[in-house]
Scaffold this motif. Structure first.
Motif, mmCIF file in Angstrom:
data_model
loop_
_atom_site.group_PDB
_atom_site.id
_atom_site.type_symbol
_atom_site.label_atom_id
_atom_site.label_comp_id
_atom_site.label_asym_id
_atom_site.label_seq_id
_atom_site.Cartn_x
_atom_site.Cartn_y
_atom_site.Cartn_z
ATOM 1 N N LEU A 152 15.304 -27.113 -22.675
ATOM 2 C CA LEU A 152 13.883 -27.176 -22.585
ATOM 3 C C LEU A 152 13.513 -28.559 -23.104
ATOM 4 O O LEU A 152 12.800 -29.140 -22.877
ATOM 5 C CB LEU A 152 13.269 -25.988 -23.138
ATOM 6 N N PHE A 153 13.891 -28.672 -24.716
ATOM 7 C CA PHE A 153 13.416 -29.882 -25.161
ATOM 8 C C PHE A 153 13.985 -31.157 -24.756
ATOM 9 O O PHE A 153 13.339 -32.251 -24.691
ATOM 10 C CB PHE A 153 13.934 -30.019 -26.534
ATOM 11 N N VAL B 31 8.473 -37.235 -20.798
ATOM 12 C CA VAL B 31 7.671 -38.161 -21.839
ATOM 13 C C VAL B 31 8.407 -39.522 -21.609
ATOM 14 O O VAL B 31 7.361 -40.662 -21.429
ATOM 15 C CB VAL B 31 7.562 -37.740 -23.261
ATOM 16 N N LEU C 287 11.611 -31.834 -21.593
ATOM 17 C CA LEU C 287 10.266 -32.437 -22.064
ATOM 18 C C LEU C 287 10.319 -33.768 -22.480
ATOM 19 O O LEU C 287 9.567 -34.666 -22.181
ATOM 20 C CB LEU C 287 9.722 -31.336 -23.095
#
Length: 198
Positions: free
Chosen positions: A28-29, A36, A32
């Motif tokens: 998940l990180f 970005v 993300l």
């Protein structure tokens, strides 16, 4: 965030096991952060979006490429540890080279619940996180170790002073004391006069 940092600390650790939470939080990180960085690349003019019909393609810029290379090894390591948790070798990750079917099979493996208790790759990470058995298996010598209550059970040397455990067992009051008889709730400890010796 702690799971993401844990994987980075175990940068190239392909041994041991990883629970589902650790693996999927890292994924998940990663997603993300990649989004970005892709936005930053496109704002700087490095990345580009291209669309044809219903499909959209994105070519990442230098920031996305550097990040992808930086997390390549820990991604493979945590993937191998996740497979170890279901008692499979980390080499199963190579099944992803088979188009479509390989990726689906690998995702199913990664999403499967791990084996309860220790397996050939190590201790159960859920037991370790919950304060279960310490590394090495069951407690040695029958004495309490980490994960077992110190009070209410046997202490070193057998029973606690007084004959019974203080908490979780028989109460001290009304139980046996060091003198052999209960102090309260039963017979009082009496001292008999000693006969003078001739």
């Amino acid at each position: 965030m702690q799971w993401y940092l844990k994987v980075l600390k175990q940068y190239a650790d392909f041994s041991g096991r990883a629970r589902r939470t650790e693996f999927w939080m890292f994924v998940l990180f990663n997603v993300l952060i990649s989004i970005v960085l892709a936005l930053i690349d496109s704002l700087l003019g490095f990345g580009s979006f291209s669309g044809s019909g219903s499909s959209v393609a994105f070519s990442s810029g230098p920031l996305g490429a550097i990040y992808s290379l930086a997390v390549l090894v820990p991604s493979l390591a945590v993937g191998a540890r996740r497979l170890h948790d279901i008692d499979r070798t980390g080499w199963w990750q190579l099944i992803a080279l088979i188009p479509l079917i390989g990726a689906i099979v690998l995702i199913v493996f990664w999403a499967s619940e791990g084996n309860r208790g220790p397996n050939q790759y190590g201790m159960d990470p859920k037991q370790d996180a919950a304060g279960g058995y310490p590394q090495g298996g069951y407690p040695q010598g029958g004495e309490p170790q980490q994960g077992y209550p110190q009070q209410g059970g046997y202490q070193q040397g057998g029973y606690q002073q007084g004959g019974y455990p203080q908490q979780g067992g028989y109460p001290q009051q009304g139980g046996y004391q060091q003198g052999g008889y209960p102090q309260q709730g039963g017979y009082q400890q009496q001292q008999y006069p000693q006969q003078p010796q001739a």
